[in-house]
Design an enzyme around this catalytic site. Structure first.
Site, PDB file in Angstrom:
ATOM      1  CB  THR A  16      -0.914   0.024   1.243  1.00  0.00           C
ATOM      2  OG1 THR A  16      -1.764  -1.111   1.197  1.00  0.00           O
ATOM      3  CG2 THR A  16      -1.754   1.284   1.296  1.00  0.00           C
ATOM      4  NE  ARG A  23      -3.028   6.503  -5.053  1.00  0.00           N
ATOM      5  CZ  ARG A  23      -3.007   5.399  -4.308  1.00  0.00           C
ATOM      6  NH1 ARG A  23      -2.633   4.245  -4.848  1.00  0.00           N
ATOM      7  NH2 ARG A  23      -3.374   5.440  -3.049  1.00  0.00           N
ATOM      8  CB  CYS A  44      -7.903 -11.937   4.904  1.00  0.00           C
ATOM      9  SG  CYS A  44      -7.037 -10.654   5.813  1.00  0.00           S
ATOM     10  CB  THR A 274      11.313   3.998  14.413  1.00  0.00           C
ATOM     11  OG1 THR A 274      12.337   4.556  13.570  1.00  0.00           O
ATOM     12  CG2 THR A 274      10.519   2.966  13.623  1.00  0.00           C
ATOM     13  CG  ASN A 278      16.083   9.922   8.099  1.00  0.00           C
ATOM     14  OD1 ASN A 278      15.419  10.817   7.574  1.00  0.00           O
ATOM     15  ND2 ASN A 278      17.253  10.133   8.693  1.00  0.00           N
ATOM     16  CE1 TYR A 280       9.160   8.459   7.342  1.00  0.00           C
ATOM     17  CE2 TYR A 280       6.973   8.631   8.338  1.00  0.00           C
ATOM     18  CZ  TYR A 280       8.072   9.229   7.749  1.00  0.00           C
ATOM     19  OH  TYR A 280       8.088  10.582   7.559  1.00  0.00           O
ATOM     20  CE1 TYR A 427     -38.166  -1.966   9.252  1.00  0.00           C
ATOM     21  CE2 TYR A 427     -39.553  -0.025   9.043  1.00  0.00           C
ATOM     22  CZ  TYR A 427     -39.427  -1.386   9.199  1.00  0.00           C
ATOM     23  OH  TYR A 427     -40.545  -2.173   9.289  1.00  0.00           O
TER      24      TYR A 427
END
Lengths: 547, 547
Positions: A16, A23, A44, A274, A278, A280, A427
């Site tokens: 991801t 992008r 999963c 962290t 630099n 993550y 409903y």
């Protein structure tokens, strides 16, 4: 300025992050390193491929190395294990899994997304057991599926009744294997509380799955064909799945001197950095904040991993990106049942010493007069003075995760129990009732907070009756034929107003019905007539579940 | 002090108010007056009883006069029509429907819950048409069902394509009747917008229901057996349902001098009181506030009626009780489809002159690799600068109303488009994707608000291309074989980076794909390479729906 970003781990969060990084920036050099063969596979979905519910193996491979490289202009290297982070040089040492060759790659920014691995305890006989598997990735899946296809096991034993354990139980059962589940705790599905898990226990029993609670594995014998339990029982197994939990892949971070939490998760700040700005870290390997209590938590689930991957990429590109913590919203299919939860459960609240109240309801999934609906059981946990929502659980056959999604949204919107009652939900008879189960839970919760309703709980009532407390069962006599709480006195709701004189005026009156609704009406009649009264939360149904 | 509360209307809101009043106070005198025979029946279930989906007529009668009187200690009088409110005397004049006898009953507080009745236009030949019915209550239901049972109609015509019209279409079709639906507007299901309703039009067509849009009834001939449309077409009908809408039952209020709104709804304040503080009004007969815009609205649905009934009872008993307005959250089953919406639609926003943006997405209901999922279409409407959510619509076969419930909750929680992306919803392959459709809608909306994504809409693109605009279709050539937008140039996403030189640097580039996702990736590549680019919202799919 062009940046070079290296990502360790190509599944969920890592994949991801890579896509989002591209992008946001067409120029950056983005290197995605994965020690396994496959990136971005459908974790999963793995149990369902073994169960042949998913029949096409390709479907598990969400992105291929080639396809994703091209689509997002990424430098993706699979079978590439990062063995060291050299923080001073800002490089990682990468081992080519096939050759063992090690080389260095520099980074401006590093993202760690190494995941978590199944816990394998050092049990006697395990090393000789060929038929014991863990399930984490595609090769694991292939091995288990091949074993089922080729060895045609008759008996399978699942060790650990969590998500993966129960999904494997269902899928092996689907393949025609007799399945036993061994669980060290007194319940399966840790995210929900005992009396809610009891419904899952029933379902497993109905489906012919043997469940051994409060028991664990002591040793394997006969090359894994015999499993000796701590209780002394011995089970025969042709196939054993070890699914007692996962442990964060923290070795790389630890070796690099990054701080780890108490349970081993890599510690990050709100922007997922962290100690080293630099570097993550995201996904199953990190320690997150419990969204409700703000305390440290380990929540190895897909949604947080994906969300964190995106946010890390955003922050690297100078955007506002704050990970606000995890609710741990989860759902699992267990045969016909759906089991879902969000936020804190009662076990956690009790352990944390937080002041809370719980309500149980058992409403219909949709209008009772419309076919195909079924009863669902919900539990709502909240702060007893402010009505702040702490969490919710639901178990049933229809419309279950919908209610949990709504409550997860309500928690993020800082809505309280009264607001739940005020939610205008969709409903029509096939979908809900004019008062949705979420509204009902909100109404009951609101009544409790406002002091309109005093509750007594399933785990308290036996002791109360034993000590001479008065318990009125307001169900009809026919209903009691299927069981009642020992010591309860039957006064059907319709007769209560006329029989008030039978009740002791000085004593607190406890009331139960089947699911809690008539009991509530009865307590209103009693309190409006000057009695002190409490309703058994969730009625006889929750009482029975809590046994 | 003991109060006497009289309620006019014993269905939905009225019945809810009565029950709540008793729960709050054991002493008050509560009189519930209903002009019909039945109280508290299942309005929303009536079409399904005619369709024999619900087979037990008793199931429609949620509460009986006797049962509810006893359970809540109420004075319920059915077949009792209130014909006048005498505000000075604080009495109502009640006509016994069976005898015509009129008597007065005093009140301290009055609750009006008279509902709304089907609109019956003064059409030529209608009075001679025995086979034309409206559907509001149990006797109407009995009449229609008897007609179907006894006359065995071959052809049925539904006039009006709203909720009741389409539910009746489905249920008569289920009884083996050929069904035609006539709708004056250009779409069925007013709560959703045209391009979303197009999916419903397809479904009706697939099921063999004839749909006549932009057409209305001019007259009935041959005792109702022939229906002459405004277009001049003539339809044969053995059974006609008139379901063009409802009108508030406001005569009693009007005669009593209470203020009515522009569309005839009884005007109430936030605590549901009319001009006369001793007279409350609730349900389909009142004018409410649109929750999003704060403007007056008529929203005749079950949830608001029930909620208002409860709140009026609370306020009468001195409690805090504010009705905050109606979102108009709704859902309908139309054959296999579920159609759901909440908040404002685009038609309303356009009409109101409110600045808005819309995004369309077509995600899977759950993980694409897990069987049984299906594509669902969602539309999200929001404020283009702040990201405030105005409304949402969803149409599909699975997991539809769940997403609308979540967004309805988000609106009540004042969440914006970014918050939708941040909702931690329950994920497992049978239920959702790691990015839920609601997250996806939030991401797209957030991208639009932040200026990361410029959109062009289905209703704009033809004109743009006609005027020489450049439209790149980034799908694969095979996909275009099933259709494409005239004038579009095919450059598959995977080739775009290598073919940028083919694009005119000075011109704005428009992009489309199938559902909008690849188009988004393409616009990111383009804008990151210095082009100005917009993506077609919802891709070719929404474009086709909008045709």
């Amino acid at each position: 300025m062009k940046k070079k970003i290296v990502i360790v781990g190509g599944v969920a969060g890592g994949a991801t992050a890579a896509a989002r990084l591209r992008r946001l920036n067409e120029e950056d050099e983005i290197v995605l390193l994965e020690k396994g063969e496959y990136i971005s596979f459908a974790n999963c979905g793995l149990p369902y491929y073994i169960g042949e519910v998913i029949t096409n193996r390709e479907a598990l491979l969400v992105q291929t190395v080639e396809g994703m490289s091209k689509k997002f202009n990424l430098d993706i290297r699979n079978l590439s294990e990062v063995v060291e982070i050299n923080r001073e040089r800002k490089t990682v040492s990468i081992k080519k899994v096939e050759t063992g060759e090690i080389y260095e790659e520099s980074y401006d920014t590093l993202i760690l997304s190494p995941g978590a691995r199944p816990i394998v305890p050092p049990l006697n006989g395990l090393s000789d057991a060929e038929n014991v598997f863990t399930l984490r990735n595609v090769p694991d899946t292939d091995k288990i599926k091949a074993w089922v296809d080729e060895k045609k096991p008759k008996e399978a034993v699942i060790i650990g009744g969590g998500f993966i354990g129960l999904e494997m139980a269902e899928n092996l059962h689907h393949r025609g294997v007799n399945v036993s589940v061994i669980e060290l705790g007194n319940q399966v599905m840790a995210p929900i509380d005992y009396e809610m898990a009891a419904i899952v226990h029933w379902e497993l029993d109905n489906e012919g799955v043997e469940l051994y609670l409060n028991d664990g594995v002591k040793a394997f014998k006969d090359g894994g064909r015999t499993i000796v339990l701590q209780s002394g029982k011995e089970l025969t197994s042709d196939l054993t799945i070890l699914s007692i939990g996962v442990r964060p892949e923290n070795e790389l971070a630890e070796k690099a001197g990054l701080t780890l939490g108490e349970r081993g998760g890599i510690v990050v700040n709100q922007t997922l950095q962290t100690d080293d700005p630099n570097i993550y870290a995201i996904g199953d390997a990190i320690e997150v904040r419990d969204y409700v209590q703000g305390t440290p938590a380990m929540i190895p689930l897909a949604w947080p991993a994906n969300r964190q991957g995106r946010l890390a990429a955003d922050h690297i590109n100078g955007r506002n990106a704050v990970y606000k913590g995890s609710l741990g919203t989860s759902v699992a299919k267990v045969f016909g049942l759906t089991v879902a939860a969000t936020g804190n459960n009662e076990k956690l609240l009790k352990r944390s010493g937080v002041d809370y109240e719980a309500v149980h309801i058992h409403p219909n999934s949709n209008a009772a007069y419309y076919p195909g609906g079924s009863q669902l059981s919900m539990k709502l946990l909240f702060q007893p003075d402010t009505g702040e929502i702490f969490g919710a659980q639901a178990v049933g056959y229809k419309g279950v995760e919908k209610r949990i999604d709504v409550i997860a949204t309500a928690i993020k919107g800082k809505l309280n129990v009264w607001d739940l009652a005020d939610l205008e939900l969709a409903y029509a008879p096939p979908y809900s009732s004019a008062k949705d189960p979420v509204n009902m839970a909100g109404y009951v919760g609101g009544n409790v907070v406002e002091g309109d309703l005093s509750l007594v709980h399933h785990h308290e009532i036996d002791e109360i009756v034993k000590k001479g407390g008065v318990l009125i069962d307001v169900r009809e006599p026919e209903e009691r034929e299927f069981g009642f709480i020992t010591g309860s006195i039957n006064i059907p709701l319709g007769e209560l107003r006329d029989r008030l004189s039978e009740l002791p005026e000085q004593q607190h009156i406890y009331v139960n019905c089947q699911v809690g609704l008539r009991g509530y009406l009865a307590t209103k009649i009693l309190t409006n007539n000057g009695f002190k009264a409490s309703n058994l939360s969730g009625g006889y149904k929750t009482y029975l579940l809590g046994k």
